[in-house]
Write a protein that holds these residues in place. Structure first.
Motif, PDB file in Angstrom:
ATOM      1  N   VAL A 249       0.834  -1.209   0.000  1.00 34.09           N
ATOM      2  CA  VAL A 249       0.000   0.000   0.000  1.00 34.09           C
ATOM      3  C   VAL A 249       0.866   1.255   0.000  1.00 34.09           C
ATOM      4  CG1 VAL A 249      -1.575   1.386   1.415  1.00 34.09           C
ATOM      5  CG2 VAL A 249      -2.056  -1.043   1.032  1.00 34.09           C
ATOM      6  N   VAL A 250       1.836   1.329   0.893  1.00 37.25           N
ATOM      7  CA  VAL A 250       2.665   2.535   1.027  1.00 37.25           C
ATOM      8  C   VAL A 250       3.717   2.604  -0.086  1.00 37.25           C
ATOM      9  CG1 VAL A 250       4.201   3.801   2.588  1.00 37.25           C
ATOM     10  CG2 VAL A 250       2.208   2.599   3.501  1.00 37.25           C
ATOM     11  N   ASN A 251       4.183   1.455  -0.553  1.00 33.16           N
ATOM     12  CA  ASN A 251       4.977   1.352  -1.777  1.00 33.16           C
ATOM     13  C   ASN A 251       6.314   2.100  -1.728  1.00 33.16           C
ATOM     14  OD1 ASN A 251       5.537   0.559  -4.392  1.00 33.16           O
ATOM     15  ND2 ASN A 251       4.283   2.150  -5.353  1.00 33.16           N
ATOM     16  N   PRO A 252       7.220   1.763  -0.790  1.00 34.12           N
ATOM     17  CA  PRO A 252       8.569   2.360  -0.814  1.00 34.12           C
ATOM     18  C   PRO A 252       9.289   1.951  -2.090  1.00 34.12           C
ATOM     19  CG  PRO A 252       8.158   1.144   1.228  1.00 34.12           C
ATOM     20  CD  PRO A 252       7.066   0.785   0.289  1.00 34.12           C
TER      21      PRO A 252
ATOM     22  N   THR B  63      14.105   7.146   1.298  1.00 31.80           N
ATOM     23  CA  THR B  63      14.573   6.760   2.626  1.00 31.80           C
ATOM     24  C   THR B  63      13.411   6.149   3.396  1.00 31.80           C
ATOM     25  OG1 THR B  63      14.143   9.014   3.395  1.00 31.80           O
ATOM     26  CG2 THR B  63      16.408   8.469   2.756  1.00 31.80           C
ATOM     27  N   VAL B  64      13.694   5.059   4.136  1.00 37.67           N
ATOM     28  CA  VAL B  64      12.654   4.307   4.836  1.00 37.67           C
ATOM     29  C   VAL B  64      13.120   4.043   6.258  1.00 37.67           C
ATOM     30  CG1 VAL B  64      11.215   2.234   4.801  1.00 37.67           C
ATOM     31  CG2 VAL B  64      12.089   3.168   2.646  1.00 37.67           C
ATOM     32  N   ILE B  65      12.196   4.156   7.214  1.00 35.87           N
ATOM     33  CA  ILE B  65      12.524   3.854   8.613  1.00 35.87           C
ATOM     34  C   ILE B  65      11.392   3.096   9.278  1.00 35.87           C
ATOM     35  CG2 ILE B  65      11.606   6.057   9.488  1.00 35.87           C
ATOM     36  CD1 ILE B  65      13.816   5.941  11.662  1.00 35.87           C
ATOM     37  N   ASP B  66      11.764   2.187  10.176  1.00 33.50           N
ATOM     38  CA  ASP B  66      10.837   1.586  11.125  1.00 33.50           C
ATOM     39  C   ASP B  66      11.367   1.938  12.513  1.00 33.50           C
ATOM     40  OD1 ASP B  66       9.265   0.119  12.812  1.00 33.50           O
ATOM     41  OD2 ASP B  66       9.431  -1.770  11.699  1.00 33.50           O
ATOM     42  N   PRO B  67      10.695   2.824  13.245  1.00 34.19           N
ATOM     43  CA  PRO B  67      11.187   3.245  14.566  1.00 34.19           C
ATOM     44  C   PRO B  67      11.045   2.191  15.647  1.00 34.19           C
ATOM     45  CG  PRO B  67       9.662   4.864  13.605  1.00 34.19           C
ATOM     46  CD  PRO B  67       9.518   3.593  12.830  1.00 34.19           C
TER      47      PRO B  67
ATOM     48  N   LYS C  37      15.555  -2.041  -5.734  1.00 32.01           N
ATOM     49  CA  LYS C  37      15.783  -0.661  -6.160  1.00 32.01           C
ATOM     50  C   LYS C  37      15.975   0.280  -4.971  1.00 32.01           C
ATOM     51  CE  LYS C  37      13.431  -1.015 -10.620  1.00 32.01           C
ATOM     52  NZ  LYS C  37      12.327  -0.532 -11.478  1.00 32.01           N
ATOM     53  N   LEU C  38      15.541  -0.156  -3.782  1.00 37.39           N
ATOM     54  CA  LEU C  38      15.866   0.620  -2.587  1.00 37.39           C
ATOM     55  C   LEU C  38      17.347   0.472  -2.286  1.00 37.39           C
ATOM     56  CD1 LEU C  38      12.911  -0.115  -0.139  1.00 37.39           C
ATOM     57  CD2 LEU C  38      13.441   2.066  -1.216  1.00 37.39           C
TER      58      LEU C  38
ATOM     59  N   LEU D 270      11.268  -3.563   6.831  1.00 37.95           N
ATOM     60  CA  LEU D 270      12.379  -3.067   6.009  1.00 37.95           C
ATOM     61  C   LEU D 270      12.816  -4.099   4.979  1.00 37.95           C
ATOM     62  CD1 LEU D 270      14.525  -1.333   8.787  1.00 37.95           C
ATOM     63  CD2 LEU D 270      12.699  -0.365   7.371  1.00 37.95           C
ATOM     64  N   SER D 271      12.928  -5.361   5.392  1.00 37.96           N
ATOM     65  CA  SER D 271      13.394  -6.379   4.444  1.00 37.96           C
ATOM     66  C   SER D 271      12.360  -6.623   3.354  1.00 37.96           C
ATOM     67  CB  SER D 271      13.723  -7.688   5.176  1.00 37.96           C
ATOM     68  OG  SER D 271      12.587  -8.223   5.801  1.00 37.96           O
ATOM     69  N   VAL D 272      11.075  -6.632   3.707  1.00 32.40           N
ATOM     70  CA  VAL D 272      10.038  -6.809   2.697  1.00 32.40           C
ATOM     71  C   VAL D 272       9.985  -5.600   1.763  1.00 32.40           C
ATOM     72  CG1 VAL D 272       7.546  -7.074   2.315  1.00 32.40           C
ATOM     73  CG2 VAL D 272       8.687  -8.425   4.081  1.00 32.40           C
ATOM     74  N   SER D 273      10.212  -4.407   2.296  1.00 33.97           N
ATOM     75  CA  SER D 273      10.278  -3.214   1.443  1.00 33.97           C
ATOM     76  C   SER D 273      11.383  -3.367   0.409  1.00 33.97           C
ATOM     77  CB  SER D 273      10.521  -1.957   2.288  1.00 33.97           C
ATOM     78  OG  SER D 273       9.423  -1.674   3.117  1.00 33.97           O
ATOM     79  N   TYR D 274      12.533  -3.842   0.863  1.00 36.76           N
ATOM     80  CA  TYR D 274      13.667  -4.018  -0.048  1.00 36.76           C
ATOM     81  C   TYR D 274      13.360  -5.068  -1.115  1.00 36.76           C
ATOM     82  CZ  TYR D 274      18.451  -4.532  -1.692  1.00 36.76           C
ATOM     83  OH  TYR D 274      19.576  -4.567  -2.481  1.00 36.76           O
ATOM     84  N   VAL D 275      12.819  -6.218  -0.689  1.00 38.28           N
ATOM     85  CA  VAL D 275      12.513  -7.295  -1.628  1.00 38.28           C
ATOM     86  C   VAL D 275      11.440  -6.860  -2.624  1.00 38.28           C
ATOM     87  CG1 VAL D 275      11.528  -9.611  -1.837  1.00 38.28           C
ATOM     88  CG2 VAL D 275      13.235  -9.141  -0.074  1.00 38.28           C
TER      89      VAL D 275
END
Length: 596
Positions: free
Chosen positions: A286-289, A294-298, A316-317, A306-311
């Protein structure tokens, strides 16, 4: 002729056209009888019924499903324990050559293998992998290493395995070093020279990996002169040497390995916040990084967001643009390992005991930065007397701790820092506040103008009167984009209802005011089916898959590859959301769906 057939029978198949109406009867009265006719120790049985496939095996007198993931009681499973409602994906079928040698111990020269020679971890090996992890944890327990030291040793050994596989991918002419020979395994003490080649090989592997994996290999907790440490090393190598982490299906690897170790070593207060992967994948989609962001999980946990965002970004991240924060050093170690597996290991992941990212942030250089009560009260976080600047992010994705039992009651020393939060000043109850509310403000404050937010919170924060001031504040800061209500027990059997809030921060206050004047729309969806059920046994959580069934035949629905389809609404919700975005303002489309 029949005698010859019984001696050579390696596989049988029954073909039906009955919509799987009576799989149990076909198994008990037909297939099992066919398998008994084979005099071989191993024989494969198959039932093909209108695009659905069920695979069984006879092995050493046991009659079970071919894939261990379906045998709920392992080799001792009876008919009722074979998950007969679930068909096999077609990929579970073996090539004829492997079928002939399935039950024969292979004569493997592990000193001359590449990553392509290793098995891929999937549901097919779930029982084997769980057995391997149980053996590792049992050894650690016997050696008194189910603790911080043992955890560090375990994570570093796994990091060496990942490095070994990735190096082999780049230089396939070089064989893998992460293996244990039969002779090495027979060592009796540290004075036994049979163990020396393994220790030397792993020491060399560590030397090579340390220049690339500096964050996770900076210190070496494994003492080669400590018999307990070496015993754990031997067991981890023995159990995982034949499996590939790098080539494995990510969801299976997370579920079988990362979540299992996270549960074993996490503190009880944190363990329940291991977020289910279907929900992580949904929110990331949904958010589609994507490219350049730049991406953060506080509240990073084991870094699944983070790993799923990268995959999902198809790499491309940039790992250097990925950040995470947690209060637990052990979780950050596993998070680092997770990012080593999925990226290049350059993500910035930090741990700070106590309140973590509530009180500590990243500055513009990626270094840690503390809030200053004298300057940052009531949300004025950009005001500083030094040359440091608060780092702002394109995307914040997080599932923070929330609820009454995790309310923040600042100590006397923390109270001035609590007053740096505007919501502490307007929405607290007495001397406490739900941490979910604090993390919501934290997420908004560290967003860039135009940045996007996805956060999982208690449904009460999004709905009840008590948090009305917090909701009013949120509407002055961001443009709400979507609200997804989730069913109870998504995370644990506590009955807590949760809500996912998605938003973006307009570039100026005027932009937000104009959106409000135009009465902007919000995408809302009540998601009831998530594709899994949470079950807890002896304080260990498992996410049990729930499958979609045909309303007429009650058979499990399969896709074109024969895979059972999960009973979930996430996929169609993502598609509906992306279609909805096409009718919204340009800034929303640019943030959520346009290619970058």
């Amino acid at each position: 002729m029949l005698d010859w057939l019984r001696k050579h029978l390696i596989g049988v198949i029954e073909i039906k056209n009955e919509d799987g109406k009576d799989t149990e009867t076909v198994w008990n009265q037909q297939l099992k009888a066919y398998l008994r006719e084979s005099e071989r120790d191993f024989c494969l049985g198959g039932l093909y019924d209108k695009d659905r496939l069920w695979l069984f095996r006879k092995h050493l007198g046991k009659y079970v499903r071919f894939s261990d993931e379906y045998n709920t009681k392992g080799q001792d499973s009876g008919t009722k324990d074979l998950s007969l409602h679930l068909p096999d994906p077609y990929l579970n079928l073996l090539p004829f050559e492997k079928l002939l040698t399935w039950d024969r111990p292979a004569n493997i020269d592990r000193s001359r293998r590449t990553i392509q020679d290793l098995d891929v971890i999937s549901g097919l090996q779930s029982a084997q992998v769980n057995t391997s992890m149980s053996a590792i944890l049992r050894t650690m327990d016997e050696k008194g290493l189910v603790n911080q030291k043992g955890y560090e040793i375990l994570v570093q050994i796994l990091a060496l395995k990942i490095f070994d596989e990735k190096r082999n991918e780049k230089t396939p002419g070089r064989f893998l070093d992460f293996y244990l020979t039969d002779i090495e395994r027979q060592y009796e003490s540290l004075l036994d020279k049979r163990i020396t080649p393994l220790l030397n090989r792993l020491a060399g592997l560590r030397h090579d990996a340390s220049s690339e994996y500096t964050r996770i290999l900076a210190d070496n907790p494994l003492n080669p002169k400590n018999a307990s440490h070496v015993a754990v090393l031997v067991e981890v190598v023995r159990q995982f040497q034949d499996f590939s982490f790098v080539r494995s299906y990510k969801t299976d690897l997370y579920q079988l390995v990362f979540h299992r170790f996270a549960t074993q070593f996490a503190k009880d207060a944190n363990a329940q916040f291991v977020t289910p992967l279907p929900l992580i994948d949904f929110l990331v989609r949904v958010v589609n990084p994507r490219n350049g962001e730049t991406v953060i999980d506080p509240t990073v946990g084991i870094a699944d967001f983070l790993s799923v965002s990268y995959v999902n970004s198809n790499s491309k991240l940039d790992d250097g643009n990925i950040f995470g924060f947690d209060i637990d050093e052990q979780m950050v170690m596993l998070a680092t390992l997770n990012m080593l597996l999925n990226g290049d290991g350059n993500a910035t992941l930090e741990a700070r005991p106590g309140q973590g990212s509530i009180l500590t942030k990243f500055d513009h250089t990626g270094q840690l930065l503390d809030l200053l009560p004298a300057h940052n009260r009531n949300g004025e976080w950009d005001e500083r007397p030094d040359d440091k600047r608060l780092k702002k992010f394109d995307v914040v994705l997080t599932n923070p701790p929330f609820g009454e039992d995790r309310a923040w009651r600042p100590t006397a020393a923390e109270l001035p820092l609590a007053e740096c939060y505007e919501l502490w000043n307007v929405a607290r109850t007495g001397d406490k506040i739900d941490k979910g509310v604090i993390f919501l403000e934290n997420a908004v404050r560290i967003l860039k103008p135009g940045g996007r937010l996805g956060i999982v919170l208690s449904n009460s924060i999004a709905s009840i009167d008590r948090w009305e001031q917090a909701r009013k504040w949120l509407l002055t800061q961001v443009r709400l984009v979507a609200i997804f209500d989730l069913p109870a027990n998504v995370f644990a059997e506590t009955g807590v209802n949760t809500t996912v809030i998605v938003a973006y921060k307009p570039h100026t206050a005027e932009d937000l005011a104009q959106l409000k004047a135009n009465k902007y729309r919000i995408f809302m969806r009540d998601i009831k089916r998530v594709g899994y059920e949470v079950r807890t046994s002896k304080r260990v959580k498992t996410f049990v898959k729930q499958y979609s069934t045909d309303p007429h035949t009650l058979a499990v629905v399969v896709d074109a590859q024969g895979n059972p389809m999960l009973d979930e609404e996430f996929s169609q919700t993502v598609e509906a959301f992306q279609t909805w975005c096409l009718g919204q303002e340009e800034a929303l489309q640019t943030g959520f769906i346009k290619v970058k």
